[in-house]
Design a protein around this motif. Structure first.
Motif, PDB file in Angstrom:
ATOM      1  N   LEU A  69       8.971 -20.358  39.964  1.00 19.09           N
ATOM      2  CA  LEU A  69       8.516 -19.296  39.070  1.00 19.09           C
ATOM      3  C   LEU A  69       7.746 -18.233  39.845  1.00 19.09           C
ATOM      4  N   ILE A  70       6.928 -18.650  40.779  1.00 15.53           N
ATOM      5  CA  ILE A  70       6.172 -17.691  41.594  1.00 15.53           C
ATOM      6  C   ILE A  70       7.124 -16.768  42.347  1.00 15.53           C
ATOM      7  N   VAL A  71       8.194 -17.313  42.890  1.00 13.31           N
ATOM      8  CA  VAL A  71       9.176 -16.495  43.614  1.00 13.31           C
ATOM      9  C   VAL A  71       9.796 -15.455  42.672  1.00 13.31           C
ATOM     10  N   ILE A  72      10.173 -15.868  41.490  1.00 11.74           N
ATOM     11  CA  ILE A  72      10.757 -14.932  40.511  1.00 11.74           C
ATOM     12  C   ILE A  72       9.760 -13.819  40.181  1.00 11.74           C
ATOM     13  N   ILE A  73       8.530 -14.199  39.941  1.00 11.66           N
ATOM     14  CA  ILE A  73       7.512 -13.204  39.592  1.00 11.66           C
ATOM     15  C   ILE A  73       7.245 -12.269  40.766  1.00 11.66           C
ATOM     16  N   VAL A  74       7.193 -12.798  41.979  1.00 10.44           N
ATOM     17  CA  VAL A  74       6.992 -11.937  43.159  1.00 10.44           C
ATOM     18  C   VAL A  74       8.111 -10.907  43.258  1.00 10.44           C
ATOM     19  N   VAL A  75       9.343 -11.333  43.062  1.00 10.35           N
ATOM     20  CA  VAL A  75      10.477 -10.402  43.118  1.00 10.35           C
ATOM     21  C   VAL A  75      10.318  -9.306  42.067  1.00 10.35           C
ATOM     22  N   LEU A  76       9.961  -9.681  40.852  1.00 10.98           N
ATOM     23  CA  LEU A  76       9.794  -8.692  39.788  1.00 10.98           C
ATOM     24  C   LEU A  76       8.637  -7.731  40.072  1.00 10.98           C
ATOM     25  N   VAL A  77       7.548  -8.230  40.615  1.00 12.29           N
ATOM     26  CA  VAL A  77       6.410  -7.372  40.952  1.00 12.29           C
ATOM     27  C   VAL A  77       6.787  -6.415  42.084  1.00 12.29           C
ATOM     28  N   VAL A  78       7.532  -6.893  43.069  1.00 12.73           N
ATOM     29  CA  VAL A  78       7.984  -6.020  44.159  1.00 12.73           C
ATOM     30  C   VAL A  78       8.908  -4.930  43.613  1.00 12.73           C
ATOM     31  N   VAL A  79       9.793  -5.292  42.706  1.00 15.44           N
ATOM     32  CA  VAL A  79      10.679  -4.294  42.087  1.00 15.44           C
ATOM     33  C   VAL A  79       9.849  -3.252  41.335  1.00 15.44           C
ATOM     34  N   ALA A  80       8.873  -3.701  40.573  1.00 15.27           N
ATOM     35  CA  ALA A  80       8.001  -2.766  39.841  1.00 15.27           C
ATOM     36  C   ALA A  80       7.262  -1.851  40.804  1.00 15.27           C
ATOM     37  N   LEU A  81       6.736  -2.412  41.865  1.00 14.38           N
ATOM     38  CA  LEU A  81       5.997  -1.628  42.852  1.00 14.38           C
ATOM     39  C   LEU A  81       6.907  -0.594  43.510  1.00 14.38           C
ATOM     40  N   ALA A  82       8.105  -1.023  43.897  1.00 17.24           N
ATOM     41  CA  ALA A  82       9.057  -0.098  44.526  1.00 17.24           C
ATOM     42  C   ALA A  82       9.447   1.027  43.565  1.00 17.24           C
ATOM     43  N   LEU A  83       9.716   0.677  42.322  1.00 10.89           N
ATOM     44  CA  LEU A  83      10.067   1.706  41.327  1.00 10.89           C
ATOM     45  C   LEU A  83       8.938   2.719  41.149  1.00 10.89           C
ATOM     46  N   ILE A  99      -2.159  -4.979  43.210  1.00 10.51           N
ATOM     47  CA  ILE A  99      -3.155  -6.036  42.991  1.00 10.51           C
ATOM     48  C   ILE A  99      -2.474  -7.317  42.516  1.00 10.51           C
ATOM     49  N   MET A 100      -1.486  -7.158  41.655  1.00  9.97           N
ATOM     50  CA  MET A 100      -0.757  -8.339  41.169  1.00  9.97           C
ATOM     51  C   MET A 100      -0.053  -9.033  42.327  1.00  9.97           C
ATOM     52  N   LEU A 101       0.546  -8.248  43.205  1.00 10.42           N
ATOM     53  CA  LEU A 101       1.236  -8.814  44.365  1.00 10.42           C
ATOM     54  C   LEU A 101       0.238  -9.478  45.316  1.00 10.42           C
ATOM     55  N   ALA A 102      -0.891  -8.829  45.550  1.00  8.99           N
ATOM     56  CA  ALA A 102      -1.905  -9.405  46.438  1.00  8.99           C
ATOM     57  C   ALA A 102      -2.431 -10.732  45.885  1.00  8.99           C
ATOM     58  N   THR A 103      -2.628 -10.785  44.579  1.00  7.98           N
ATOM     59  CA  THR A 103      -3.111 -12.023  43.956  1.00  7.98           C
ATOM     60  C   THR A 103      -2.077 -13.134  44.114  1.00  7.98           C
ATOM     61  N   LEU A 104      -0.827 -12.801  43.906  1.00  5.97           N
ATOM     62  CA  LEU A 104       0.239 -13.795  44.113  1.00  5.97           C
ATOM     63  C   LEU A 104       0.311 -14.236  45.573  1.00  5.97           C
ATOM     64  N   ALA A 105       0.066 -13.315  46.495  1.00  6.39           N
ATOM     65  CA  ALA A 105       0.104 -13.641  47.925  1.00  6.39           C
ATOM     66  C   ALA A 105      -0.990 -14.633  48.301  1.00  6.39           C
ATOM     67  N   VAL A 106      -2.101 -14.602  47.579  1.00  2.00           N
ATOM     68  CA  VAL A 106      -3.187 -15.550  47.831  1.00  2.00           C
ATOM     69  C   VAL A 106      -2.938 -16.867  47.105  1.00  2.00           C
ATOM     70  N   LEU A 107      -2.625 -16.792  45.815  1.00  2.00           N
ATOM     71  CA  LEU A 107      -2.494 -18.002  45.008  1.00  2.00           C
ATOM     72  C   LEU A 107      -1.206 -18.782  45.274  1.00  2.00           C
TER      73      LEU A 107
END
Length: 188
Positions: A69-83, A99-107
């Motif tokens: 699930l974390i991988v799926i969410i990271v992909v979606l956050v990266v897509v949002a950030l890129a857009l 910030i969402m991506l950074a938090t995922l990168a830590v957790l």
């Protein structure tokens, strides 16, 4: 507390609130991209996973079910950030998603390594730090006090439910706040 202040509610609501505070209706327009990709779609994935039996419940309390699930969410956050970057969104909205991506990168690595750090307290703490950063003047102190109280109640509820230890909730809150502060220092 666990339901009302669940991570999905913060992830959907935070960009909308930040957009409204910093850019009015135009800011809310940018925020919809972030809210849908970072919160709405992951919430739908979780609901579908619970319905199909891939996830035990919508809080993903079984740590072993979290990595995919974390991988799926990271992909979606990266897509949002890129857009947002490609479309020329305001820097504050880019920072909100970063910030969402950074938090995922830590957790994410902590979770994969075997410790069930609290996403609930991490997302809540980071959200309150972000809102405090974009509010004018003395309002940031009000949000800081309310945020500390809310994060404390969330941590207490997670521990009482037996989903986390107090240490996992405190570590989540510290990680979320730190990831947010570090990202804001770089991007704003």
């Amino acid at each position: 507390m666990t339901e009302a202040l669940a991570p999905k509610n913060f992830v959907i609501g935070l960009p909308l609130l930040v957009g409204a505070i910093t850019g009015g209706w135009a800011g809310v327009g940018w925020a919809v991209i972030a809210a849908v990709l970072c919160g709405g779609i992951p919430a739908a994935v979780i609901a579908a996973g619970v319905k199909s039996g891939r996830f035990g419940n919508h809080h993903i309390t079984e740590r072993s079910q979290r990595p995919k699930l974390i991988v799926i969410i990271v992909v979606l956050v990266v897509v949002a950030l890129a857009l947002l970057v490609v479309l020329g969104a305001p820097q504050v909205m880019v920072a909100c998603v970063a910030i969402m991506l950074a938090t995922l990168a830590v957790l994410g690595p902590i979770t994969v390594a075997g410790w069930k750090i609290s996403f609930h307290t991490a997302v809540a703490a980071g959200s309150f730090v972000m809102v405090a950063a974009v509010l004018p003047g003395g309002w940031m102190y009000v949000v800081g006090v309310l945020g500390a109280a809310a994060v404390g109640l969330i941590g207490w509820s997670r521990a009482v439910l037996g989903d986390h230890t107090p240490a996992q909730t405190l570590a989540g809150a510290a990680a979320g706040a730190a990831a947010t502060l570090a990202t804001l220092a770089v991007l704003l």
